[in-house]
Design a protein around this motif. Structure first.
Motif, PDB file in Angstrom:
ATOM      1  N   PRO A 152      -2.002 -54.686   7.671  1.00  0.00           N
ATOM      2  CA  PRO A 152      -2.450 -55.032   6.321  1.00  0.00           C
ATOM      3  C   PRO A 152      -3.100 -53.843   5.635  1.00  0.00           C
ATOM      4  O   PRO A 152      -3.820 -53.072   6.277  1.00  0.00           O
ATOM      5  CB  PRO A 152      -3.473 -56.149   6.575  1.00  0.00           C
ATOM      6  N   ALA A 153      -2.862 -53.733   4.331  1.00  0.00           N
ATOM      7  CA  ALA A 153      -3.414 -52.598   3.595  1.00  0.00           C
ATOM      8  C   ALA A 153      -3.359 -52.888   2.095  1.00  0.00           C
ATOM      9  O   ALA A 153      -2.580 -53.722   1.635  1.00  0.00           O
ATOM     10  CB  ALA A 153      -2.610 -51.339   3.891  1.00  0.00           C
ATOM     11  N   VAL A 154      -4.189 -52.144   1.373  1.00  0.00           N
ATOM     12  CA  VAL A 154      -4.126 -52.132  -0.093  1.00  0.00           C
ATOM     13  C   VAL A 154      -3.905 -50.684  -0.488  1.00  0.00           C
ATOM     14  O   VAL A 154      -4.540 -49.783   0.073  1.00  0.00           O
ATOM     15  CB  VAL A 154      -5.423 -52.675  -0.719  1.00  0.00           C
ATOM     16  N   GLU A 155      -2.988 -50.459  -1.408  1.00  0.00           N
ATOM     17  CA  GLU A 155      -2.740 -49.081  -1.849  1.00  0.00           C
ATOM     18  C   GLU A 155      -3.103 -48.914  -3.323  1.00  0.00           C
ATOM     19  O   GLU A 155      -3.083 -49.882  -4.095  1.00  0.00           O
ATOM     20  CB  GLU A 155      -1.280 -48.670  -1.633  1.00  0.00           C
ATOM     21  N   ILE A 156      -3.413 -47.674  -3.660  1.00  0.00           N
ATOM     22  CA  ILE A 156      -3.605 -47.329  -5.072  1.00  0.00           C
ATOM     23  C   ILE A 156      -2.376 -46.552  -5.527  1.00  0.00           C
ATOM     24  O   ILE A 156      -1.853 -45.711  -4.795  1.00  0.00           O
ATOM     25  CB  ILE A 156      -4.915 -46.544  -5.285  1.00  0.00           C
ATOM     26  N   ASP A 195     -13.193 -47.398  -8.092  1.00  0.00           N
ATOM     27  CA  ASP A 195     -14.487 -48.058  -8.342  1.00  0.00           C
ATOM     28  C   ASP A 195     -14.313 -49.572  -8.335  1.00  0.00           C
ATOM     29  O   ASP A 195     -15.115 -50.308  -7.760  1.00  0.00           O
ATOM     30  CB  ASP A 195     -15.038 -47.649  -9.723  1.00  0.00           C
ATOM     31  N   PHE A 196     -13.242 -50.037  -8.982  1.00  0.00           N
ATOM     32  CA  PHE A 196     -12.969 -51.472  -9.060  1.00  0.00           C
ATOM     33  C   PHE A 196     -12.691 -52.029  -7.658  1.00  0.00           C
ATOM     34  O   PHE A 196     -13.243 -53.064  -7.259  1.00  0.00           O
ATOM     35  CB  PHE A 196     -11.764 -51.697  -9.986  1.00  0.00           C
ATOM     36  N   GLY A 197     -11.845 -51.325  -6.894  1.00  0.00           N
ATOM     37  CA  GLY A 197     -11.453 -51.821  -5.574  1.00  0.00           C
ATOM     38  C   GLY A 197     -12.624 -51.874  -4.601  1.00  0.00           C
ATOM     39  O   GLY A 197     -12.818 -52.860  -3.885  1.00  0.00           O
ATOM     40  N   PHE A 198     -13.421 -50.808  -4.572  1.00  0.00           N
ATOM     41  CA  PHE A 198     -14.540 -50.774  -3.626  1.00  0.00           C
ATOM     42  C   PHE A 198     -15.735 -51.553  -4.155  1.00  0.00           C
ATOM     43  O   PHE A 198     -16.383 -52.281  -3.409  1.00  0.00           O
ATOM     44  CB  PHE A 198     -14.958 -49.318  -3.346  1.00  0.00           C
ATOM     45  N   GLY A 199     -16.021 -51.405  -5.453  1.00  0.00           N
ATOM     46  CA  GLY A 199     -17.244 -51.991  -6.014  1.00  0.00           C
ATOM     47  C   GLY A 199     -17.100 -53.453  -6.390  1.00  0.00           C
ATOM     48  O   GLY A 199     -18.010 -54.260  -6.164  1.00  0.00           O
ATOM     49  N   HIS A 200     -15.960 -53.835  -6.930  1.00  0.00           N
ATOM     50  CA  HIS A 200     -15.811 -55.196  -7.457  1.00  0.00           C
ATOM     51  C   HIS A 200     -15.051 -56.094  -6.479  1.00  0.00           C
ATOM     52  O   HIS A 200     -15.471 -57.209  -6.189  1.00  0.00           O
ATOM     53  CB  HIS A 200     -15.084 -55.114  -8.809  1.00  0.00           C
ATOM     54  N   THR A 254     -12.711 -52.195   1.874  1.00  0.00           N
ATOM     55  CA  THR A 254     -13.395 -51.172   2.670  1.00  0.00           C
ATOM     56  C   THR A 254     -12.516 -49.937   2.889  1.00  0.00           C
ATOM     57  O   THR A 254     -13.008 -48.895   3.323  1.00  0.00           O
ATOM     58  CB  THR A 254     -13.813 -51.735   4.048  1.00  0.00           C
ATOM     59  N   ARG A 255     -11.204 -50.057   2.593  1.00  0.00           N
ATOM     60  CA  ARG A 255     -10.292 -48.922   2.801  1.00  0.00           C
ATOM     61  C   ARG A 255      -9.135 -49.071   1.832  1.00  0.00           C
ATOM     62  O   ARG A 255      -8.611 -50.186   1.655  1.00  0.00           O
ATOM     63  CB  ARG A 255      -9.788 -48.984   4.235  1.00  0.00           C
ATOM     64  N   ILE A 256      -8.742 -47.969   1.209  1.00  0.00           N
ATOM     65  CA  ILE A 256      -7.612 -47.986   0.275  1.00  0.00           C
ATOM     66  C   ILE A 256      -6.688 -46.830   0.657  1.00  0.00           C
ATOM     67  O   ILE A 256      -7.150 -45.707   0.898  1.00  0.00           O
ATOM     68  CB  ILE A 256      -8.098 -47.869  -1.187  1.00  0.00           C
ATOM     69  N   LEU A 257      -5.407 -47.130   0.735  1.00  0.00           N
ATOM     70  CA  LEU A 257      -4.401 -46.123   1.065  1.00  0.00           C
ATOM     71  C   LEU A 257      -3.672 -45.691  -0.191  1.00  0.00           C
ATOM     72  O   LEU A 257      -3.766 -46.347  -1.237  1.00  0.00           O
ATOM     73  CB  LEU A 257      -3.387 -46.699   2.055  1.00  0.00           C
ATOM     74  N   ARG A 265       4.314 -39.694   2.654  1.00  0.00           N
ATOM     75  CA  ARG A 265       3.005 -39.333   3.213  1.00  0.00           C
ATOM     76  C   ARG A 265       1.991 -40.400   2.812  1.00  0.00           C
ATOM     77  O   ARG A 265       1.950 -40.793   1.634  1.00  0.00           O
ATOM     78  CB  ARG A 265       2.554 -37.971   2.710  1.00  0.00           C
ATOM     79  N   VAL A 266       1.190 -40.813   3.794  1.00  0.00           N
ATOM     80  CA  VAL A 266       0.173 -41.848   3.577  1.00  0.00           C
ATOM     81  C   VAL A 266      -1.191 -41.162   3.590  1.00  0.00           C
ATOM     82  O   VAL A 266      -1.468 -40.358   4.481  1.00  0.00           O
ATOM     83  CB  VAL A 266       0.237 -42.908   4.703  1.00  0.00           C
ATOM     84  N   TRP A 267      -2.001 -41.481   2.597  1.00  0.00           N
ATOM     85  CA  TRP A 267      -3.371 -40.951   2.500  1.00  0.00           C
ATOM     86  C   TRP A 267      -4.328 -42.131   2.508  1.00  0.00           C
ATOM     87  O   TRP A 267      -3.926 -43.254   2.173  1.00  0.00           O
ATOM     88  CB  TRP A 267      -3.550 -40.149   1.202  1.00  0.00           C
ATOM     89  N   GLU A 268      -5.612 -41.867   2.863  1.00  0.00           N
ATOM     90  CA  GLU A 268      -6.577 -42.963   2.917  1.00  0.00           C
ATOM     91  C   GLU A 268      -7.943 -42.509   2.423  1.00  0.00           C
ATOM     92  O   GLU A 268      -8.275 -41.316   2.460  1.00  0.00           O
ATOM     93  CB  GLU A 268      -6.727 -43.502   4.348  1.00  0.00           C
ATOM     94  N   ILE A 269      -8.708 -43.518   1.989  1.00  0.00           N
ATOM     95  CA  ILE A 269     -10.119 -43.281   1.648  1.00  0.00           C
ATOM     96  C   ILE A 269     -10.876 -44.565   1.976  1.00  0.00           C
ATOM     97  O   ILE A 269     -10.368 -45.668   1.739  1.00  0.00           O
ATOM     98  CB  ILE A 269     -10.297 -42.844   0.171  1.00  0.00           C
ATOM     99  N   THR A 270     -12.067 -44.410   2.557  1.00  0.00           N
ATOM    100  CA  THR A 270     -12.874 -45.592   2.869  1.00  0.00           C
ATOM    101  C   THR A 270     -13.957 -45.752   1.788  1.00  0.00           C
ATOM    102  O   THR A 270     -14.256 -44.818   1.042  1.00  0.00           O
ATOM    103  CB  THR A 270     -13.585 -45.443   4.230  1.00  0.00           C
TER     104      THR A 270
END
Ligand SMILES: CC(C)(COP(=O)(O)OP(=O)(O)OC[C@H]1O[C@@H](n2cnc3c(N)ncnc32)[C@H](O)[C@@H]1OP(=O)(O)O)[C@@H](O)C(=O)NCCC(=O)NCCS
Length: 175
Positions: free
Chosen positions: A83-87, A110-115, A119-122, A157-162
């Motif tokens: 499972p994942a959410v991507e931007i 900001d919306f994904g993490f704050g609202h 916890t993680r967006i790819l 290529r897959v990138w991530e940020i927590t």
């Protein structure tokens, strides 16, 4: 300006998705027909209703012109990372090179993490799509893996940020 979709977005969205330059690095690179774009807008709105997040229709504040999308989705096309959410992002070609995708993506993170409370967006780009890879770097994302999109056989290529990476980002990344 990031907002929910309207039926009136269809003309400009279909024009954009009929442009081979815009679609070059998306799936197998084929352009989309107007009907497919109409179905896509309905599906995007349903996703917003069921998930509480989605791809934002994006417009220029000064003119109110629709210019594409930036926002969050579920990368079903790449089962190995679920499972994942991507931007992701897609803008009309006459708007490229002004920093709009990066500006919109920062607001979407900001919306994904704050609202939404993620916890993680790819983020995923095809090898060769240098502009998208550069945006991921500018957002402070980390390279996670290179793999193949099974739907079209192209390398990606897959990138991530927590969320903690995003909260601790350099001041230059939030500007
Ligand atoms: C990808 C896209 C959204 C970028 O939009 P944009 O508003 O021009 O992006 P930004 O201006 O915020 O940032 C682009 C960055 O990539 C850089 N760049 C542009 N083309 C590049 C290339 N071929 N290789 C490397 N970097 C490139 C720009 O210089 C800029 O970096 P900088 O700020 O350090 O100079 C736009 O090109 C687009 O809609 N492309 C078609 C759809 C698409 O490919 N979507 C992504 C699928 S993963």
């Amino acid at each position: 300006m990031l907002r929910r979709w309207r039926q009136e977005d269809l003309d400009l969205y279909a024009e954009m998705c009929a442009d081979p330059e815009v679609m070059r690095w998306i799936g197998d690179g084929r352009v989309r027909m107007r009907e497919e774009c109409a179905d896509a807008i309905s599906a995007l709105e349903r996703a917003w209703d069921t998930r509480g997040f989605g791809l934002f229709a994006t417009e220029l504040q000064a003119s109110g012109r629709f210019v594409g999308f930036v926002g969050l989705s579920v990368p079903d096309f790449l089962p190995e990372i679920l499972p994942a959410v991507e931007i992701g992002w897609r803008l009309a070609a006459d708007q490229w090179g002004k920093g709009l995708a990066t500006e919109g993506a920062r607001a979407a993170l900001d919306f994904g993490f704050g609202h939404v409370g993620l916890t993680r967006i790819l983020s995923i780009h095809q090898v060769g799509n240098g502009a998208s890879g550069r945006i991921m770097e500018k957002l402070g994302m980390r390279f996670e893996r290179e793999t193949v999109d099974p739907s079209c056989g192209r390398p990606v290529r897959v990138w991530e940020i927590t969320r903690s990476d995003w909260e601790r980002r350099e001041p230059s990344i939030s500007r």
